[in-house]
Design a protein around this motif. Structure first.
Motif, mmCIF file in Angstrom:
data_model
loop_
_atom_site.group_PDB
_atom_site.id
_atom_site.type_symbol
_atom_site.label_atom_id
_atom_site.label_comp_id
_atom_site.label_asym_id
_atom_site.label_seq_id
_atom_site.Cartn_x
_atom_site.Cartn_y
_atom_site.Cartn_z
ATOM 1 N N GLU A 185 0.854 -1.211 0.075
ATOM 2 C CA GLU A 185 -0.002 -0.038 0.050
ATOM 3 C C GLU A 185 0.695 1.088 -0.031
ATOM 4 O OE1 GLU A 185 -3.103 0.565 -0.484
ATOM 5 O OE2 GLU A 185 -3.648 -1.561 -0.735
ATOM 6 N N ALA A 186 1.877 1.311 0.656
ATOM 7 C CA ALA A 186 2.891 2.334 0.577
ATOM 8 C C ALA A 186 3.516 2.618 -0.700
ATOM 9 C CB ALA A 186 3.681 2.322 1.795
ATOM 10 N N LYS A 208 2.265 1.763 -3.494
ATOM 11 C CA LYS A 208 1.055 2.002 -4.463
ATOM 12 C C LYS A 208 0.885 3.659 -4.032
ATOM 13 C CE LYS A 208 -3.776 1.608 -5.500
ATOM 14 N NZ LYS A 208 -5.075 0.553 -5.178
ATOM 15 N N ALA A 209 0.876 4.116 -2.931
ATOM 16 C CA ALA A 209 0.545 5.447 -2.673
ATOM 17 C C ALA A 209 1.928 6.245 -2.922
ATOM 18 C CB ALA A 209 0.377 5.620 -1.118
ATOM 19 N N ALA A 210 2.966 5.844 -3.258
ATOM 20 C CA ALA A 210 3.948 6.489 -3.791
ATOM 21 C C ALA A 210 4.277 6.244 -5.092
ATOM 22 C CB ALA A 210 5.290 5.967 -3.054
ATOM 23 N N GLY A 211 3.283 5.555 -5.857
ATOM 24 C CA GLY A 211 3.394 5.606 -7.182
ATOM 25 C C GLY A 211 4.554 4.812 -7.793
ATOM 26 N N SER A 212 4.646 3.674 -6.959
ATOM 27 C CA SER A 212 5.842 2.788 -7.351
ATOM 28 C C SER A 212 5.224 1.630 -7.919
ATOM 29 C CB SER A 212 6.736 2.619 -6.114
ATOM 30 O OG SER A 212 7.241 3.637 -5.686
ATOM 31 N N HIS A 216 -3.230 -7.269 -4.706
ATOM 32 C CA HIS A 216 -2.767 -5.911 -5.149
ATOM 33 C C HIS A 216 -2.379 -5.741 -6.429
ATOM 34 C CE1 HIS A 216 -2.057 -4.475 -0.726
ATOM 35 N NE2 HIS A 216 -1.933 -5.823 -0.440
#
Length: 253
Positions: free
Chosen positions: A151-152, A154-158, A191
């Motif tokens: 999730e981290a 994804k939130a960072a756009g990675s 995910h």
């Protein structure tokens, strides 16, 4: 050469990922095609490559640090970089390797968070699950850490690629590995991130006599470990080709 810190080298990533390997002196390990399918796109990787600069972060334990190989250049992240660097220059790539022996999934998730706070990554290759299986840690703990880490990212756009444990007869005999392998498959699907099924790949290579580190004679063990890392690099390159093709809306290679 990749080190446990950082490496900059000009490569054309998309050309590398969408083309076959060019190292004639090394015969890649053959693998069932279904084990090399990403099953999910890698859009951040494509966007970064088109912009001309890509940062790749590799996180894991002993398998990403080169234990048992002939040196840093033989470890699979370094071999992956070499496969890419063999193509035309044009893209700036930074490859960072982070980890240590005995790293748990929860510790890796914390390491990822710390690393992302310092330097974002476009593509993260996360090898995990072995320590959890060896120590008999709760599967739910691994799931919680994986969810938090992914999730981290994804939130960072990675983009992320999960990598399950290395195949080992000893581990198969002495640990209940199946729940951890199954969980990694489920988490990756939930995910929508690719999973490099390293356990199945290595078992196939072992059973077909392509590379078998555990049964290699002691004088040949380093060479066998080097070959295993070369084969893992080739497999990862194939998986990334598949993910890049999916992100670009092309048929899988």
């Amino acid at each position: 050469m990749i080190r446990t810190a950082r490496l900059l080298g000009p490569v054309l990533l998309l050309g590398a990922l969408l083309a076959p390997a060019a190292r004639a002196e090394t015969r890649a390990c053959a693998a069932p095609p279904e084990l090399l399918e990403a099953g999910a796109p890698l859009p951040a990787t494509v966007r970064a490559a088109r912009a001309g600069s890509l940062r790749i972060l590799v996180v894991g334990g002993a398998s990403v640090l080169g234990l048992g190989t002939s040196g840093p250049a033989a470890v699979w992240p370094a071999r992956l970089e070499a496969l890419i660097a063999a193509r035309r220059p044009g893209l700036t790539v930074e490859v960072a390797v982070r980890g240590r022996r005995g790293l748990t999934t929860a510790e890796a998730a914390a390491l990822l968070a710390a690393e992302l706070a310092q330097a974002p990554a476009h593509l993260v290759l996360w090898a995990t699950g072995t320590v959890s299986a060896v120590r008999g840690l709760e599967v739910d703990e691994m799931v919680e850490a994986l969810n938090a880490g992914l999730e981290a990212l994804k939130a960072a756009g990675s983009d992320a690629v999960l990598i399950d444990p290395q195949f080992s007869r000893f581990l198969r005999t002495n640990a209940n590995i199946e729940p951890y392998l199954g969980t990694l498959r489920l988490v990756a699907a939930a995910h929508q991130v690719p999973l490099l099924r390293r356990w199945e790949l290595m078992r196939h290579w072992t059973e077909t006599g392509q590379v078998d580190v555990e049964r290699a004679p002691k004088p040949e063990r380093v060479a066998a470990t080097d070959r295993l890392n070369e084969c893992l690099a080739e497999a990862m390159a194939a998986l990334l080709r598949s993910g890049v093709a999916e992100a670009r809306g092309q048929p899988r290679p």
